[in-house]
Design a protein around this motif. Structure first.
Motif, PDB file in Angstrom:
ATOM      1  N   LEU A 287       0.821  -1.202   0.000  1.00  0.00           N
ATOM      2  CA  LEU A 287       0.000   0.000   0.000  1.00  0.00           C
ATOM      3  C   LEU A 287       0.862   1.262   0.000  1.00  0.00           C
ATOM      4  CD1 LEU A 287      -2.976   0.796   0.053  1.00  0.00           C
ATOM      5  CD2 LEU A 287      -2.836   0.840   2.538  1.00  0.00           C
ATOM      6  N   TYR A 288       1.946   1.250   0.766  1.00  0.00           N
ATOM      7  CA  TYR A 288       2.857   2.397   0.801  1.00  0.00           C
ATOM      8  C   TYR A 288       3.490   2.635  -0.571  1.00  0.00           C
ATOM      9  CZ  TYR A 288       6.922   5.241   1.872  1.00  0.00           C
ATOM     10  OH  TYR A 288       7.867   6.232   1.866  1.00  0.00           O
ATOM     11  N   VAL A 289       3.932   1.555  -1.216  1.00  0.00           N
ATOM     12  CA  VAL A 289       4.550   1.690  -2.542  1.00  0.00           C
ATOM     13  C   VAL A 289       3.556   2.250  -3.545  1.00  0.00           C
ATOM     14  CG1 VAL A 289       5.484   0.365  -4.484  1.00  0.00           C
ATOM     15  CG2 VAL A 289       6.313  -0.060  -2.164  1.00  0.00           C
ATOM     16  N   ILE A 290       2.323   1.764  -3.498  1.00  0.00           N
ATOM     17  CA  ILE A 290       1.305   2.235  -4.441  1.00  0.00           C
ATOM     18  C   ILE A 290       0.965   3.704  -4.182  1.00  0.00           C
ATOM     19  CG2 ILE A 290      -1.121   1.991  -5.090  1.00  0.00           C
ATOM     20  CD1 ILE A 290      -0.761  -1.031  -4.694  1.00  0.00           C
ATOM     21  N   LEU A 291       0.767   4.068  -2.921  1.00  0.00           N
ATOM     22  CA  LEU A 291       0.342   5.432  -2.609  1.00  0.00           C
ATOM     23  C   LEU A 291       1.446   6.462  -2.813  1.00  0.00           C
ATOM     24  CD1 LEU A 291      -1.865   4.857   0.549  1.00  0.00           C
ATOM     25  CD2 LEU A 291      -2.594   5.366  -1.778  1.00  0.00           C
ATOM     26  N   THR A 292       2.696   6.044  -2.772  1.00  0.00           N
ATOM     27  CA  THR A 292       3.793   6.996  -2.978  1.00  0.00           C
ATOM     28  C   THR A 292       4.328   6.971  -4.406  1.00  0.00           C
ATOM     29  OG1 THR A 292       5.393   5.373  -2.166  1.00  0.00           O
ATOM     30  CG2 THR A 292       4.502   6.944  -0.564  1.00  0.00           C
TER      31      THR A 292
ATOM     32  N   ASP B  86       4.706   7.829  -8.324  1.00  0.00           N
ATOM     33  CA  ASP B  86       4.534   9.070  -9.078  1.00  0.00           C
ATOM     34  C   ASP B  86       3.231   9.068  -9.864  1.00  0.00           C
ATOM     35  OD1 ASP B  86       6.918  10.147  -8.178  1.00  0.00           O
ATOM     36  OD2 ASP B  86       8.081   9.374  -9.873  1.00  0.00           O
ATOM     37  N   PHE B  87       2.879   7.919 -10.428  1.00  0.00           N
ATOM     38  CA  PHE B  87       1.655   7.838 -11.223  1.00  0.00           C
ATOM     39  C   PHE B  87       0.437   8.205 -10.384  1.00  0.00           C
ATOM     40  CE2 PHE B  87      -2.055   5.316 -12.455  1.00  0.00           C
ATOM     41  CZ  PHE B  87      -2.271   5.840 -13.709  1.00  0.00           C
ATOM     42  N   LEU B  88       0.305   7.605  -9.226  1.00  0.00           N
ATOM     43  CA  LEU B  88      -0.863   7.861  -8.385  1.00  0.00           C
ATOM     44  C   LEU B  88      -0.867   9.297  -7.863  1.00  0.00           C
ATOM     45  CD1 LEU B  88      -3.407   6.612  -7.245  1.00  0.00           C
ATOM     46  CD2 LEU B  88      -2.117   5.999  -5.222  1.00  0.00           C
ATOM     47  N   GLN B  89       0.284   9.812  -7.500  1.00  0.00           N
ATOM     48  CA  GLN B  89       0.340  11.192  -7.025  1.00  0.00           C
ATOM     49  C   GLN B  89      -0.065  12.162  -8.123  1.00  0.00           C
ATOM     50  OE1 GLN B  89       4.184  11.904  -5.299  1.00  0.00           O
ATOM     51  NE2 GLN B  89       3.731  10.699  -3.478  1.00  0.00           N
ATOM     52  N   ASN B  90       0.365  11.909  -9.345  1.00  0.00           N
ATOM     53  CA  ASN B  90      -0.033  12.777 -10.461  1.00  0.00           C
ATOM     54  C   ASN B  90      -1.534  12.687 -10.734  1.00  0.00           C
ATOM     55  OD1 ASN B  90       2.549  13.739 -10.854  1.00  0.00           O
ATOM     56  ND2 ASN B  90       3.051  12.173 -12.362  1.00  0.00           N
ATOM     57  N   GLU B  91      -2.076  11.473 -10.674  1.00  0.00           N
ATOM     58  CA  GLU B  91      -3.509  11.303 -10.900  1.00  0.00           C
ATOM     59  C   GLU B  91      -4.329  12.019  -9.825  1.00  0.00           C
ATOM     60  OE1 GLU B  91      -5.176   9.816 -13.488  1.00  0.00           O
ATOM     61  OE2 GLU B  91      -3.192   9.758 -14.407  1.00  0.00           O
TER      62      GLU B  91
END
Length: 53
Positions: free
Chosen positions: A29-34, A36-41
């Motif tokens: 979960l930490y890897v997914i939430l941090t 770049d793709f998810l942060q940009n979205e």
């Protein structure tokens, strides 16, 4: 033999496996939430929401 038939509660091995599974899930979960793709979205979603007001 009554003592051997009682399966109430979790054993130490079950606690260890549960703890490892929870730690692995938290790491994923930490890897997914941090990422770049998810942060940009999320940033784009917030900007679109604020610009439509």
């Amino acid at each position: 033999m009554e003592l051997l038939d009682d399966d109430s509660g979790m054993s130490t091995v079950e606690y260890a496996i549960g703890t490892l599974a929870a730690a692995a899930f938290a790491g994923l979960l930490y890897v997914i939430l941090t990422s770049d793709f998810l942060q940009n979205e999320l940033r784009e979603l917030i900007q679109r929401a604020l610009s439509s007001v």
